[in-house]
Design an enzyme around this catalytic site. Structure first.
Site, short mmCIF file in Angstrom:
data_model
loop_
_atom_site.label_atom_id
_atom_site.label_comp_id
_atom_site.label_asym_id
_atom_site.label_seq_id
_atom_site.Cartn_x
_atom_site.Cartn_y
_atom_site.Cartn_z
N ASP A 109 36.48 43.49 39.54
CA ASP A 109 37.51 42.60 40.09
C ASP A 109 37.46 41.23 39.44
O ASP A 109 38.35 40.41 39.67
CB ASP A 109 37.33 42.46 41.61
CG ASP A 109 35.91 42.06 41.99
OD1 ASP A 109 34.98 42.82 41.68
OD2 ASP A 109 35.73 40.98 42.57
N ASP A 154 36.39 33.56 37.48
CA ASP A 154 35.46 33.65 38.60
C ASP A 154 34.07 33.15 38.26
O ASP A 154 33.12 33.90 38.10
CB ASP A 154 35.43 35.07 39.18
CG ASP A 154 36.41 35.16 40.34
OD1 ASP A 154 37.25 34.25 40.46
OD2 ASP A 154 36.33 36.11 41.12
N ARG A 164 43.67 41.90 37.39
CA ARG A 164 42.27 42.27 37.16
C ARG A 164 42.17 43.77 36.93
O ARG A 164 43.05 44.52 37.35
CB ARG A 164 41.44 41.94 38.41
CG ARG A 164 41.55 40.52 38.88
CD ARG A 164 41.43 40.42 40.40
NE ARG A 164 41.77 39.08 40.87
CZ ARG A 164 40.88 38.10 41.05
NH1 ARG A 164 39.60 38.35 40.87
NH2 ARG A 164 41.27 36.91 41.44
P1 AMP Z 1 33.74 36.65 44.11
O1 AMP Z 1 32.30 36.95 44.15
O2 AMP Z 1 34.08 35.18 44.16
O3 AMP Z 1 34.43 37.33 42.98
O4 AMP Z 1 34.37 37.23 45.47
C1 AMP Z 1 34.33 38.59 45.81
C2 AMP Z 1 35.25 38.86 46.96
O5 AMP Z 1 34.82 38.15 48.11
C3 AMP Z 1 36.70 38.46 46.73
O6 AMP Z 1 37.51 39.40 47.36
C4 AMP Z 1 36.77 37.12 47.40
O7 AMP Z 1 38.08 36.80 47.79
C5 AMP Z 1 35.86 37.33 48.60
N1 AMP Z 1 35.31 36.07 49.12
C6 AMP Z 1 34.41 35.27 48.51
N2 AMP Z 1 34.12 34.20 49.27
C7 AMP Z 1 34.86 34.30 50.40
C8 AMP Z 1 35.00 33.51 51.59
N3 AMP Z 1 34.33 32.37 51.78
N4 AMP Z 1 35.87 33.95 52.54
C9 AMP Z 1 36.55 35.09 52.38
N5 AMP Z 1 36.45 35.88 51.30
C10 AMP Z 1 35.61 35.51 50.31
MG MG Z 2 36.15 37.51 42.23
#
Ligand code: AMP
Ligand code: MG
Length: 491
Positions: free
Chosen positions: A259, A269, A190
């Site tokens: 990211d 994502d 990323r």
């Molecule tokens: P995203 O919005 O899916 O791109 O996630 C943003 C960040 O939050 C990334 O580092 C994910 O790994 C983390 N993240 C999202 N959902 C969870 C969860 N349920 N538990 C732990 N980390 C999370």
């Molecule tokens: Mg993400």
């Protein structure tokens, strides 16, 4: 529960791992195993994708597959890790990393491609912060549907191999069934991986990462005078191509944090993403995007902003003289808007059945879009109506008699047959997109009734969207109203 590593030498599943990312310096990942779940059950398994990866669908569709894709059973050759990365989230820089995903390894496909096999929702990792590391069924099905629809629409994207339920609840606003999605991507490098390296990794780690990205995605760049400048150029081009395709189909990513932007140009994502129905550049569905930072019409600009963050990470690799490095990177960055604009306009020409270029084409397109915005018409169906010759019967068409005449004379100047024009338009204008109300309907049936047939029917309708001969029934219809429709990050 413990993992059973498969030691059967006559393994027939087809796994063929070679885990190159793990050969990067230790700072880039944490070794972590998926956390076993009580009761894995298959929700959907992508047989076609499995076959193209060299996997044996008959071996992986059943119980063994569900156990593998839930993280209970590690396939032979898997060496699970969570990847480290940082990123700008809504403009603010933070340390992130895979908080609920585990990379099992890289599958080498029969045609020699290398793809990441990643479990999403597989439990806590050292990067989980406050999160539970888990995923709810609804958002995983959304990712499955949208990523497969994107692929069918010819938009670069990660794929979804499987969704399984875990037999465990996950607590969100209310409790939902837990699920794990198996994501396949040409890599999960990323912009945020580079931001992480530039901020905390030191020169050697940054260089190792850049060399790795070049080798994995853009090997030609290695032969250039300045391979890292060449890397930026390649990434600019693939990202410009991808975002142009988003704009041309009305896809709204919803959370274009750095990211969530890949070196490969693949869309990844799928959280609050959704397709636009009524044409309006200000369209935002994500509940947390209150400022409209990631609105449909902003996506090209945001891609440029994100690319600038990526370019900054390369400064130490470009030139010992920092000022000189910045100058070189800035010069390269100019490519983005040129390339994007070119792609977008070429794509719009195709949507209008045009083969050649003329000075006034952009004005012709803008005039149509302005009228579409004013008359609140459906984006996809307006272009279908143009394709099928029914445009003048639409509200937009009635306002746009003059425009229609201009377009027709523009077509006449090219002198192509009606059939050539129609065929070109059919390949550029999808008959069907994943309409939000249909996606919601599939999620609802799955989550509240464990009924996956609604999802399967939708997937089938979306599987070949440029085939205009197929019977789509109501799948082409926009919702009656979309007032207040909101999407949520998949946390
Ligand atoms: P995203 O919005 O899916 O791109 O996630 C943003 C960040 O939050 C990334 O580092 C994910 O790994 C983390 N993240 C999202 N959902 C969870 C969860 N349920 N538990 C732990 N980390 C999370
Ligand atoms: Mg993400």
């Amino acid at each position: 529960m413990t993992h059973n590593q498969n030691t059967n030498v006559h393994d027939e599943t087809g796994w063929n791992f070679d885990n190159s990312y793990r050969r990067l310096p230790d700072a880039f990942f944490a070794e972590v195993e998926p956390i076993p779940v009580p009761h894995p059950e298959d929700v959907t398994f992508n047989r076609t994708l499995a076959e193209s990866l060299g996997l044996n669908p008959d071996k992986l569709a059943g119980m063994e597959g569900a156990a593998t894709f839930a993280g209970n059973y590690l396939p032979l050759g898997a060496e699970p890790i969570a990847q480290a990365y940082a990123g700008h989230q809504f403009g603010n820089f933070t340390m992130l990393g895979d908080g609920r995903a585990v990379l099992l390894g890289e599958q080498i496909t029969p045609d020699g491609r290398r793809v990441d096999i990643q479990l999403k929702g597989s439990g806590r990792t050292p990067f989980s912060r406050g999160g539970d590391g888990r995923a709810a069924l609804g958002p995983m099905i959304r990712e499955h549907i949208i990523s497969e629809a994107m692929h069918a629409l010819n938009i670069p994207t990660s794929r979804s191999l499987s969704v399984v339920t875990t037999g465990e609840g996950v607590q969100r606003e209310i409790e939902f069934p837990g699920a794990v999605l198996t994501r396949v991507a040409s890599s999960h490098l990323r912009f945020g991986t580079f931001q992480y390296a530039a901020k905390w990794g030191g020169y050697d780690n940054l260089k190792a990462l850049a060399n790795y990205a070049i080798e994995r995605h853009y090997p030609e760049a290695a032969d250039e005078d300045n391979p890292y400048l060449a890397l930026l150029e390649k990434v600019i081009k693939t990202q410009a191509d991808t975002v142009a395709k988003w704009q041309l189909t009305g896809f709204i990513h919803g959370v274009m944090n750095t990211d969530n932007m890949t070196l490969s140009g693949e869309t990844i994502d799928y959280g609050p993403c959704a397709f636009m129905n009524t044409y309006d550049p200000a369209t935002v569905f994500s509940s947390i995007d209150v400022q409209g930072r990631y609105a449909y019409g902003n996506q090209p600009y945001i891609t440029g902003w994100n690319l600038a963050r990526f370019a900054e990470t390369l400064i130490p690799l470009i030139n010992d003289d920092q000022e000189k490095a910045v100058e070189l990177l800035q010069e390269k960055m100019k490519l983005f808007s040129e390339r994007y604009q070119q792609n977008w306009l070429d794509g719009m020409r195709a949507k209008l059945g045009l083969f050649d270029t003329e000075e006034g084409d952009e004005a012709l397109v803008e005039e149509l879009l302005t009228a579409m915005e004013k008359t609140h018409v459906d984006f996809t169906n307006t272009f279908r109506a143009l394709t099928y010759g029914t445009f003048l019967e639409t509200s937009c068409g009635r306002e746009l008699n003059d425009w229609h005449d201009k377009w027709q004379s523009r077509l006449k100047r090219e002198g192509r047959s009606e059939e050539d024009v129609r065929r070109r338009m059919e390949t550029a204008n999808p008959a069907v997109i994943p309409r939000n109300h249909r996606v919601e309907e599939a999620l609802e049936a799955a989550v509240s009734k464990s009924d996956y047939t609604v999802m399967e029917k939708l997937l089938d309708a979306l599987s070949d969207p440029y085939d205009h001969t197929k019977e789509y029934g109501s799948y082409t219809e926009p919702p009656e109203s979309e007032q207040g429709y909101q999407t949520f990050c998949g946390t």
